[in-house]
Each structure stands twice: as structure tokens, then as C-alpha cells.
Design a protein around this motif. Structure first.
Motif, PDB file in Angstrom:
ATOM      1  N   GLN A   1       7.539  -2.876   3.315  1.00  0.00           N
ATOM      2  CA  GLN A   1       5.959  -1.935   3.805  1.00  0.00           C
ATOM      3  C   GLN A   1       6.487  -0.600   3.755  1.00  0.00           C
ATOM      4  N   ASN A   2       7.567  -0.019   3.670  1.00  0.00           N
ATOM      5  CA  ASN A   2       8.161   1.284   4.542  1.00  0.00           C
ATOM      6  C   ASN A   2       8.303   2.389   3.686  1.00  0.00           C
ATOM      7  N   ILE A   3       8.776   3.389   3.896  1.00  0.00           N
ATOM      8  CA  ILE A   3       9.180   4.181   3.050  1.00  0.00           C
ATOM      9  C   ILE A   3      10.311   5.146   4.201  1.00  0.00           C
TER      10      ILE A   3
ATOM     11  N   GLU B   1       1.168  -1.028  -0.104  1.00  0.00           N
ATOM     12  CA  GLU B   1      -0.452   0.147   0.045  1.00  0.00           C
ATOM     13  C   GLU B   1       0.692   1.527  -0.224  1.00  0.00           C
ATOM     14  N   LYS B   2       1.947   1.396   0.742  1.00  0.00           N
ATOM     15  CA  LYS B   2       3.142   2.205   0.930  1.00  0.00           C
ATOM     16  C   LYS B   2       4.338   1.985   1.340  1.00  0.00           C
TER      17      LYS B   2
ATOM     18  N   ASP C   1       2.506   4.705  -3.136  1.00  0.00           N
ATOM     19  CA  ASP C   1       1.725   5.765  -2.279  1.00  0.00           C
ATOM     20  C   ASP C   1       0.462   4.964  -2.885  1.00  0.00           C
ATOM     21  N   GLY C   2      -0.167   4.728  -1.399  1.00  0.00           N
ATOM     22  CA  GLY C   2      -1.910   4.192  -2.137  1.00  0.00           C
ATOM     23  C   GLY C   2      -1.892   3.321  -3.240  1.00  0.00           C
TER      24      GLY C   2
END
Length: 144
Positions: free
Chosen positions: A58-60, A9-10, A81-82
Motif C-alpha cells: 500500500q505504497n509506491i 488504492e495506490k 493508482d486510483g
């Protein structure tokens, strides 16, 4: 161009990693110490490459593109993102590398002066050869 990326997801996807190189990149980026989900896919089928590795984060996080480009300059980095790709970066071999490669020459200034930065400049892109800025000793990319 935006594409849907399954299951993230992001985060960040490092794709098109030469098969067998993903594990080295995974450890060098210290993703084994992450407190968030990281997926390592080895030897995935690829029409363009035959086989490839993929890392899904699963993280920026801040990534050192110099290190990634040094280990595999054909890798691509997609920021998600999204569930959509919002940014995609194509890497290249870095021209200068600082404090990533260590000079192995015992007579180099970096061996006797610990505070000296290890600086290497790209000498031959085709062979992935870097030369030490101080002693001109060389190291090939696959040794990194």
C-alpha cells in the motif's frame, strides 16, 4: 488495459510469485520493516499456476527488479493508482547481478578484498545458473 484491484488504492502488487517463494522475496525486499501496509498472500489458487503467492504493498516504493527477477522471473509487478493498474511489468532473469549473490568460493577475490563487487553473469537460463565474474564459481538460482 486497466483493471480494478481490490483493496489497494495506490501501491504495488507483485503477483504470480511461485508458491512458497513469496516469503523469501518479502524478507529480501525488507517489507517486514515497512511502516505502511503490506499484505502477503501464500498459496492462493491460480488457474495458470495452480498455486501462487502475492504481495500487495500500500505504497509506491522503489523496487529492485533485478532481485525480484532473480528470485522469481515469472513474477509480474503492477503499479496501482486510483485503484487501477497504470503500469504492469513482466520480469525476466537478469543477465548480470551485482552485489545480490555472494560468491562462496574462499579463493575468490571477493573473499579477500571486501570492497570488491560481487558480480555474477547468467550462464544457463534453463537451470538458473550464474557464474562469478572473477573465479567462475557457479551458483544455482534456487540457492539465492
Amino acid at each position: 488495459m486497466q483493471r480494478l484491484v481490490n483493496s489497494i488504492e495506490k501501491g504495488i502488487v507483485i503477483d504470480h510469485i511461485r508458491a512458497g517463494t513469496g516469503v523469501r522475496l518479502f524478507h529480501y525486499l525488507k517489507l517486514d520493516q515497512a511502516d505502511f501496509t503490506v499484505v502477503m498472500i501464500n498459496n492462493a489458487a491460480s488457474l495458470r499456476m495452480g498455486r501462487k503467492d502475492i504481495i500487495k504493498i500500500q505504497n509506491i516504493i522503489d523496487l529492485d527488479y533485478t532481485v525480484i527477477g532473480l528470485i522469481d522471473h515469472n513474477a509480474t509487478i503492477s503499479v496501482i493508482d486510483g485503484g487501477l493498474i497504470v503500469d504492469k511489468k513482466k520480469l525476466a532473469l537478469p543477465q548480470t547481478v551485482r552485489n545480490v549473490i555472494k560468491c562462496k568460493n574462499p579463493r575468490c577475490i571477493t573473499a579477500s578484498e571486501a570492497q570488491s563487487a560481487h558480480i555474477f553473469h547468467l550462464h544457463d537460463a534453463g537451470a538458473r545458473v550464474y557464474r562469478c565474474a572473477y573465479c567462475e564459481d557457479h551458483i544455482q538460482g534456487f540457492e539465492i
